[in-house]
Design an enzyme around this catalytic site. Structure first.
Site, PDB file in Angstrom:
ATOM      1  N   ASP B  62       0.823  -1.211   0.000  1.00  0.00           N
ATOM      2  CA  ASP B  62       0.000   0.000   0.000  1.00  0.00           C
ATOM      3  C   ASP B  62       0.860   1.265   0.000  1.00  0.00           C
ATOM      4  O   ASP B  62       2.063   1.199   0.271  1.00  0.00           O
ATOM      5  CB  ASP B  62      -0.876   0.030   1.264  1.00  0.00           C
ATOM      6  CG  ASP B  62      -1.978  -1.012   1.212  1.00  0.00           C
ATOM      7  OD1 ASP B  62      -2.476  -1.282   0.109  1.00  0.00           O
ATOM      8  OD2 ASP B  62      -2.336  -1.542   2.282  1.00  0.00           O
ATOM      9  N   TYR B 120       7.915  -9.860   6.886  1.00  0.00           N
ATOM     10  CA  TYR B 120       7.590  -8.441   7.095  1.00  0.00           C
ATOM     11  C   TYR B 120       8.103  -7.975   8.458  1.00  0.00           C
ATOM     12  O   TYR B 120       8.085  -8.746   9.426  1.00  0.00           O
ATOM     13  CB  TYR B 120       6.065  -8.233   7.092  1.00  0.00           C
ATOM     14  CG  TYR B 120       5.425  -8.219   5.728  1.00  0.00           C
ATOM     15  CD1 TYR B 120       5.412  -7.063   4.959  1.00  0.00           C
ATOM     16  CD2 TYR B 120       4.813  -9.361   5.219  1.00  0.00           C
ATOM     17  CE1 TYR B 120       4.794  -7.039   3.717  1.00  0.00           C
ATOM     18  CE2 TYR B 120       4.195  -9.347   3.960  1.00  0.00           C
ATOM     19  CZ  TYR B 120       4.192  -8.175   3.221  1.00  0.00           C
ATOM     20  OH  TYR B 120       3.595  -8.150   1.988  1.00  0.00           O
TER      21      TYR B 120
END
Lengths: 274, 274
Positions: B62, B120
């Site tokens: 994003d 992540y």
């Protein structure tokens, strides 16, 4: 009248400790049309106090240069408590500027004239590809660097010298230098190796001329690349002539880390205990 | 005709390893009017090859989310050597996007479908004032956090679960999930404490749903603040319902650190050896 117990002088001087990311500002000094650190903070202070506030910084930094320990002071007659000044400023200022501390101080304190020293760091990234995350906080040098030569140059910088070879022109307010011209004392100049691809140059001195750290680093990097040796670097310093010096290293590697007002703090820092 | 000795297939597939600072981009995915990572790289590749290039990323990120190890592939018939692709791209791309490596790969390799896992990191800054330098790379949380609760929640995340409670809607390409729906396997979920004011959440899994890491972190932070305990967190996970989950943590703390294609590399990473 209820006595709140709080007695604030009407002519109150406040000291600010400031950190900023200089990437998107045209430096510290207030400018008519450009966004600057001093301008942004003064604007917020004027709104908070409903007074015209003039902020005195310990020094100026150029566009793109960062600070983690800038000090500034201002006078006002507001009774806003210290901590509320800090909270208020941080809620109004952009995230790129943060007030780390606020204290009402003695009216004799002056952010610039009371300062007895400053510490700067300049970060050079030497890996192959400049990581996006540190691109605005370091200078990328891909040429191999001779660390022994760099260290010898740094040793030559330590002491009291006329730094004209590393001063950019048209800058110094000669009425304020107390007759010392371009003479400054560097207490410590060394290389801090943070990780294998990052070199951090640290300079601690009683004062720095315009672009002095960037000119020193730019010239020392030329020596590190093998363009000349430490003896020639010493000759450049002795020449007292900017035209003999090397290029100005770009602004984004430079951080004003600390401004010193007390001998004890400065001594600790020079000895590496602080 | 001179034989250069170099034989490059006309239908050539190249693999890119990419790092980016997502701060000033509208995410990974190409968009008509907004600046995106995919769009920027495709534009440069099309100029370099004089072909229409479609870049396949290992996943999407994003706006505001960063990457230090995004992988992507593209096909072309250019004979430009691998290293020249890398140099050319890095000379054309903005500094916020860097190509870390380029390799001609087997045509069976697919950045997305060949991936067997991803890692992540999500950084939370817990100090009083958010340092300007890390403001775009961390989420600032001032409330005191209970690390024991956070660790218990992270333990509950590990394993194979239906993560519907942490999936934002309208996102999943259901034709591509191989019938597994919102079921994903998290191999490792832990807290890496970098320094006293920085918490880094690390997640390694076979795949992640839209906003899954940010929804997990946002919900776990609510538990850390004392809004609920680890048992209730497990109940949220078991509910398989997004409306039972907590808020989505902001994008700037999130980094795609690594995409895995080999069991050995993934195993090393899970065991903390890599």
């Amino acid at each position: 009248m209820i006595d709140s117990g709080i007695r604030l002088p009407w002519n109150r001087r406040l000291k600010l400790l400031i950190a900023y990311d200089g990437s998107s500002f045209s430096g510290w000094q207030r400018q008519k049309h450009d966004r600057t650190i001093q301008g942004e903070i003064e604007k917020c202070l004027s709104i908070m106090t409903n007074e015209d506030i003039f902020l005195h910084g310990a020094g100026r930094t150029d566009g793109g240069v960062h600070a983690e320990g800038m000090v500034a002071h201002f006078d006002c007659s507001s009774r806003i408590p210290d901590q509320n000044f800090m909270r208020g400023l941080n809620s109004m200022l952009p995230g790129a500027i943060r007030i780390l501390d606020t204290n009402t101080c003695d009216p004799s304190f002056h952010a610039r004239f009371s300062a007895i020293g400053k510490k700067y760091h300049y970060t050079v990234f030497t890996g192959k590809v400049h990581p996006p995350r540190i691109r605005l906080y370091s200078h990328h040098v891909t040429a191999p660097l001779n660390l022994a030569t760099i260290n010898s140059c740094l040793q030559a910088v330590v002491g009291t010298h006329d730094f004209s070879s590393f001063e950019n022109s048209g800058s110094r307010d000669k009425s304020l230098t107390g007759g010392r011209g371009a003479v400054r004392t560097i207490y410590s100049a060394r290389l801090l190796q943070q990780d294998k691809d990052c070199l951090v140059f640290e300079f601690i001195g009683d004062g720095f001329l315009k672009n002095m750290v960037r000119n020193l680093v730019g010239t020392i990097l030329e020596a590190g690349r093998g363009k000349f040796d430490a003896e020639q670097f010493a000759a450049i310093l002795a020449a007292k002539d900017r035209s003999s010096g090397g290029p100005t290293a770009p602004p984004q590697g430079l951080f004003l880390k600390q401004v010193f007002y007390q001998d004890r703090t400065l001594d600790h820092c020079i000895s590496g205990k602080d």
